[in-house]
Design a protein around this motif. Structure first.
Motif, PDB file in Angstrom:
ATOM      1  N   GLY A  85       0.833  -1.193   0.000  1.00 60.59           N
ATOM      2  CA  GLY A  85       0.000   0.000   0.000  1.00 60.59           C
ATOM      3  C   GLY A  85       0.872   1.249   0.000  1.00 60.59           C
ATOM      4  O   GLY A  85       2.048   1.208  -0.360  1.00 60.59           O
ATOM      5  N   GLY A  86       0.275   2.351   0.457  1.00 61.58           N
ATOM      6  CA  GLY A  86       1.029   3.600   0.540  1.00 61.58           C
ATOM      7  C   GLY A  86       1.754   3.709   1.868  1.00 61.58           C
ATOM      8  O   GLY A  86       1.918   2.710   2.584  1.00 61.58           O
ATOM      9  N   GLY A  87       2.150   4.938   2.210  1.00 59.04           N
ATOM     10  CA  GLY A  87       2.888   5.164   3.451  1.00 59.04           C
ATOM     11  C   GLY A  87       2.170   4.590   4.658  1.00 59.04           C
ATOM     12  O   GLY A  87       2.804   4.072   5.583  1.00 59.04           O
TER      13      GLY A  87
ATOM     14  N   VAL B 181      -3.724   5.159  -9.073  1.00 55.43           N
ATOM     15  CA  VAL B 181      -3.854   6.158  -8.006  1.00 55.43           C
ATOM     16  C   VAL B 181      -4.639   7.362  -8.548  1.00 55.43           C
ATOM     17  O   VAL B 181      -4.317   7.885  -9.609  1.00 55.43           O
ATOM     18  CB  VAL B 181      -2.452   6.613  -7.530  1.00 55.43           C
ATOM     19  CG1 VAL B 181      -2.561   7.741  -6.528  1.00 55.43           C
ATOM     20  CG2 VAL B 181      -1.675   5.449  -6.940  1.00 55.43           C
ATOM     21  N   PRO B 182      -5.680   7.805  -7.826  1.00 56.35           N
ATOM     22  CA  PRO B 182      -6.446   8.961  -8.301  1.00 56.35           C
ATOM     23  C   PRO B 182      -5.581  10.229  -8.378  1.00 56.35           C
ATOM     24  O   PRO B 182      -4.644  10.385  -7.587  1.00 56.35           O
ATOM     25  CB  PRO B 182      -7.539   9.135  -7.230  1.00 56.35           C
ATOM     26  CG  PRO B 182      -7.559   7.858  -6.455  1.00 56.35           C
ATOM     27  CD  PRO B 182      -6.199   7.245  -6.578  1.00 56.35           C
ATOM     28  N   LEU B 183      -5.914  11.092  -9.338  1.00 56.40           N
ATOM     29  CA  LEU B 183      -5.086  12.270  -9.634  1.00 56.40           C
ATOM     30  C   LEU B 183      -4.711  13.094  -8.395  1.00 56.40           C
ATOM     31  O   LEU B 183      -3.541  13.412  -8.192  1.00 56.40           O
ATOM     32  CB  LEU B 183      -5.804  13.178 -10.648  1.00 56.40           C
ATOM     33  CG  LEU B 183      -5.058  14.482 -10.940  1.00 56.40           C
ATOM     34  CD1 LEU B 183      -3.961  14.286 -11.981  1.00 56.40           C
ATOM     35  CD2 LEU B 183      -6.000  15.589 -11.376  1.00 56.40           C
ATOM     36  N   GLU B 184      -5.700  13.428  -7.566  1.00 57.09           N
ATOM     37  CA  GLU B 184      -5.404  14.307  -6.419  1.00 57.09           C
ATOM     38  C   GLU B 184      -4.424  13.640  -5.459  1.00 57.09           C
ATOM     39  O   GLU B 184      -3.475  14.261  -4.986  1.00 57.09           O
ATOM     40  CB  GLU B 184      -6.686  14.659  -5.669  1.00 57.09           C
ATOM     41  CG  GLU B 184      -7.511  15.659  -6.451  1.00 57.09           C
ATOM     42  CD  GLU B 184      -8.529  16.385  -5.597  1.00 57.09           C
ATOM     43  OE1 GLU B 184      -8.820  15.930  -4.487  1.00 57.09           O
ATOM     44  OE2 GLU B 184      -9.028  17.418  -6.075  1.00 57.09           O
ATOM     45  N   GLN B 185      -4.667  12.346  -5.198  1.00 50.05           N
ATOM     46  CA  GLN B 185      -3.781  11.632  -4.272  1.00 50.05           C
ATOM     47  C   GLN B 185      -2.377  11.489  -4.871  1.00 50.05           C
ATOM     48  O   GLN B 185      -1.370  11.602  -4.175  1.00 50.05           O
ATOM     49  CB  GLN B 185      -4.379  10.261  -3.941  1.00 50.05           C
ATOM     50  CG  GLN B 185      -3.722   9.571  -2.777  1.00 50.05           C
ATOM     51  CD  GLN B 185      -3.834  10.355  -1.474  1.00 50.05           C
ATOM     52  OE1 GLN B 185      -4.914  10.719  -1.050  1.00 50.05           O
ATOM     53  NE2 GLN B 185      -2.699  10.631  -0.840  1.00 50.05           N
TER      54      GLN B 185
ATOM     55  N   ILE C 106       1.773   3.526  -4.125  1.00 51.02           N
ATOM     56  CA  ILE C 106       1.647   4.956  -4.411  1.00 51.02           C
ATOM     57  C   ILE C 106       3.003   5.534  -4.024  1.00 51.02           C
ATOM     58  O   ILE C 106       3.646   5.002  -3.108  1.00 51.02           O
ATOM     59  CB  ILE C 106       0.479   5.579  -3.602  1.00 51.02           C
ATOM     60  CG1 ILE C 106       0.314   7.067  -3.877  1.00 51.02           C
ATOM     61  CG2 ILE C 106       0.614   5.352  -2.117  1.00 51.02           C
ATOM     62  CD1 ILE C 106      -0.982   7.652  -3.284  1.00 51.02           C
ATOM     63  N   SER C 107       3.450   6.569  -4.723  1.00 52.19           N
ATOM     64  CA  SER C 107       4.836   7.004  -4.509  1.00 52.19           C
ATOM     65  C   SER C 107       4.948   8.435  -4.036  1.00 52.19           C
ATOM     66  O   SER C 107       4.229   9.314  -4.508  1.00 52.19           O
ATOM     67  CB  SER C 107       5.626   6.861  -5.811  1.00 52.19           C
ATOM     68  OG  SER C 107       5.809   5.501  -6.102  1.00 52.19           O
TER      69      SER C 107
ATOM     70  N   THR D  65       0.660  12.990  -2.602  1.00 48.82           N
ATOM     71  CA  THR D  65       1.742  12.110  -2.132  1.00 48.82           C
ATOM     72  C   THR D  65       3.037  12.414  -2.886  1.00 48.82           C
ATOM     73  O   THR D  65       4.120  12.422  -2.300  1.00 48.82           O
ATOM     74  CB  THR D  65       1.335  10.623  -2.250  1.00 48.82           C
ATOM     75  OG1 THR D  65       0.167  10.410  -1.449  1.00 48.82           O
ATOM     76  CG2 THR D  65       2.425   9.689  -1.762  1.00 48.82           C
ATOM     77  N   GLY D  66       2.924  12.735  -4.186  1.00 45.94           N
ATOM     78  CA  GLY D  66       4.114  13.113  -4.955  1.00 45.94           C
ATOM     79  C   GLY D  66       4.731  14.407  -4.431  1.00 45.94           C
ATOM     80  O   GLY D  66       5.956  14.556  -4.387  1.00 45.94           O
ATOM     81  N   MET D  67       3.859  15.338  -4.005  1.00 44.02           N
ATOM     82  CA  MET D  67       4.376  16.599  -3.461  1.00 44.02           C
ATOM     83  C   MET D  67       5.080  16.388  -2.124  1.00 44.02           C
ATOM     84  O   MET D  67       5.934  17.176  -1.732  1.00 44.02           O
ATOM     85  CB  MET D  67       3.241  17.623  -3.304  1.00 44.02           C
ATOM     86  CG  MET D  67       2.791  18.248  -4.602  1.00 44.02           C
ATOM     87  SD  MET D  67       4.137  19.058  -5.536  1.00 44.02           S
ATOM     88  CE  MET D  67       4.389  17.887  -6.839  1.00 44.02           C
ATOM     89  N   ASP D  68       4.724  15.313  -1.424  1.00 41.11           N
ATOM     90  CA  ASP D  68       5.468  14.993  -0.199  1.00 41.11           C
ATOM     91  C   ASP D  68       6.945  14.825  -0.572  1.00 41.11           C
ATOM     92  O   ASP D  68       7.840  15.373   0.079  1.00 41.11           O
ATOM     93  CB  ASP D  68       4.895  13.717   0.422  1.00 41.11           C
ATOM     94  CG  ASP D  68       5.488  13.418   1.788  1.00 41.11           C
ATOM     95  OD1 ASP D  68       6.002  14.347   2.418  1.00 41.11           O
ATOM     96  OD2 ASP D  68       5.430  12.250   2.215  1.00 41.11           O
ATOM     97  N   CYS D  69       7.177  14.110  -1.667  1.00 44.45           N
ATOM     98  CA  CYS D  69       8.554  13.904  -2.132  1.00 44.45           C
ATOM     99  C   CYS D  69       9.190  15.242  -2.535  1.00 44.45           C
ATOM    100  O   CYS D  69      10.313  15.553  -2.142  1.00 44.45           O
ATOM    101  CB  CYS D  69       8.543  12.935  -3.313  1.00 44.45           C
ATOM    102  SG  CYS D  69      10.157  12.717  -4.059  1.00 44.45           S
ATOM    103  N   PHE D  70       8.439  16.032  -3.307  1.00 43.68           N
ATOM    104  CA  PHE D  70       8.968  17.326  -3.743  1.00 43.68           C
ATOM    105  C   PHE D  70       9.360  18.176  -2.525  1.00 43.68           C
ATOM    106  O   PHE D  70      10.430  18.794  -2.482  1.00 43.68           O
ATOM    107  CB  PHE D  70       7.898  18.040  -4.597  1.00 43.68           C
ATOM    108  CG  PHE D  70       8.248  19.448  -4.959  1.00 43.68           C
ATOM    109  CD1 PHE D  70       9.215  19.718  -5.919  1.00 43.68           C
ATOM    110  CD2 PHE D  70       7.627  20.521  -4.333  1.00 43.68           C
ATOM    111  CE1 PHE D  70       9.545  21.029  -6.250  1.00 43.68           C
ATOM    112  CE2 PHE D  70       7.951  21.827  -4.657  1.00 43.68           C
ATOM    113  CZ  PHE D  70       8.911  22.084  -5.619  1.00 43.68           C
TER     114      PHE D  70
END
Ligand code: NAD
Ligand code: ZN
Length: 375
Positions: free
Chosen positions: A115-117, A200-204, A158-159, A208-213
């Motif tokens: 799953g995700g985080g 993965v839905p667009l908003e998620q 999810i990444s 979650t990608g912005m967490d990385c950014f």
């Protein structure tokens, strides 16, 4: 050198006493589309005996999908579906551990988080608590785990969080939101299969990608920065820009986001996060706002600290048509704000990384409240 001959050794000035972190990395990782199907073979060599199962903790978003059919169940292995609608809690870890101990007389061969985080962190925590007495809450902090965890595997779907690579599992406890940071937390094996993140839905995907950014921006602009963190942070940032601002095809975009998450996690492993994360913990603690979106809600108002990063963030947000919710803190009382401020300011290393050792002279409750009120 002739015997009996002595040389004068120049005295060497003592090195500044500094403790360097000696942190564990994931020892084994598979990467590639379809690599999930290698799981059976990977686990086979780790099976202790037929009574020691593998327990698969799987995000319940997959309950009616094909993925569970591909899980290589044998003997008394078990799948436990878990909702990721809320961030993981210490009591949830305790309940899972009790359930596993009650049902099986032998310690499992291993725990696999899919799953995700949220699911990755649960899997890490459960594997630790299976071999360490007490409640998960007892281990929130730094280096409080003595006994190695049971073998544990992380499979992200999810990444962005970097939870697949980090030495922490972030849990909401009765008193605090804090990770179990230990050498025993890190996964023994990770399977990176970019196909798993395709629905993965667009908003998620964005949050979650912005967490990385944000990991990259906070690490690269922090006072703790060093060549180790920089090398990973710069690569992760470059990949985030390609994914969120470039025009990659879907498959390449998934591959690159998965690697951005990995590198972003590696970057903060040897530095720290900063203002957005500290304040996002406050939002999450009081209001249950989830990590990715919480970071975005705070980060949009941090031009003063990360001007270039915030400008880039807004460009990415607009490009993908993401509207952040407003008025999240509108109805909060002064007491509520005080609670969030106190949770945020408790995270001293994050502030020290962001603002330097004299951070307390540079930021205080009123400044934080003024930012929270904008959210
Ligand atoms: P998540 O696990 O909370 O999941 C977010 C949503 O996406 C959920 O609704 C989930 O069901 C859904 N989802 C996941 N995979 C999907 C897929 N393939 N298809 C469709 N839906 C899917 O998301 P996250 O942002 O990865 O994780 C957040 C958590 O990670 C927080 O609890 C945070 O504290 C933690 N975190 C941990 C670390 C660490 O180093 N341990 C670092 C950062 C964040
Ligand atoms: Zn984060």
């Amino acid at each position: 050198m002739k015997t009996g001959q002595y040389y004068k050794v120049e005295s060497v000035p003592p090195r500044r006493l500094k403790k360097f972190m000696n942190f564990p990395m994931v020892p084994r990782v598979v990467f590639g589309n379809g690599s999930f199907d290698q799981l059976g073979g990977i686990l086979m060599s780790k099976r202790k005996h037929s009574e020691a199962p593998f327990i698969f903790l799987v995000d319940d978003v997959f309950e009616s999908k094909r993925l569970p059919e591909r899980i290589p169940l044998i003997f008394n292995d078990q799948i436990i579906f878990v909702s990721a609608n809320e961030e993981p809690k210490t009591y949830q870890v305790d309940a899972l551990v009790n359930k596993i101990k009650e049902e099986f007389s032998d310690l499992p061969s291993g725990i696999v988080g899919i799953g995700g985080g949220t699911l990755l962190d649960l899997a890490k925590a459960v594997s630790i608590l299976l071999t360490n007495e007490g409640s998960a809450a007892d281990y929130q902090g730094w280096d409080l785990v003595d006994t190695p965890a049971v073998y544990h595997v992380g499979i992200p779907t999810i990444s962005g969080t970097g939870a697949e690579v980090s030495r922490t599992t972030v849990l909401l406890g009765p008193e605090k939101k804090l990770g179990i940071n230990s050498d025993h937390t890190t996964f023994d094996q990770v399977v990176l299969d970019p196909e798993l993140i395709q629905d993965v839905p667009l908003e998620q995907w964005f949050y979650t990608g912005m967490d990385c950014f944000i990991h990259c921006i906070e690490s690269l602009n922090g006072t703790y920065l060093n060549a180790f963190s920089q090398s990973y942070g710069e690569k992760a940032l470059e990949l985030c820009k390609e994914v969120y601002l470039g025009d990659l095809g879907p498959a390449e975009s998934r591959d690159k986001l998965m690697m951005a998450s990995w590198h972003g996690g590696m970057s903060i492993a040897y530095s720290q996060v900063g203002v957005a994360h500290a304040m996002s913990y406050g939002l999450s603690y009081l209001l249950g706002v989830r990590h990715g979106i919480g970071n975005c809600l705070v980060f949009q108002h941090l031009e003063e600290y990360y001007p270039k990063g915030v400008a880039l963030f807004q460009t990415m947000r607009e490009k993908h048509g993401i509207e952040l919710p407003k008025g999240i803190c509108a109805g909060l009382t002064e007491t509520d704000l005080d609670i969030m401020v106190s949770v945020a300011l408790d995270l001293a290393p994050l502030w020290e990384n962001a603002l330097g050792v004299r951070w307390r002279d540079k930021i205080g409750p009123e400044k934080l409240k003024s930012i929270y009120r904008k959210i």
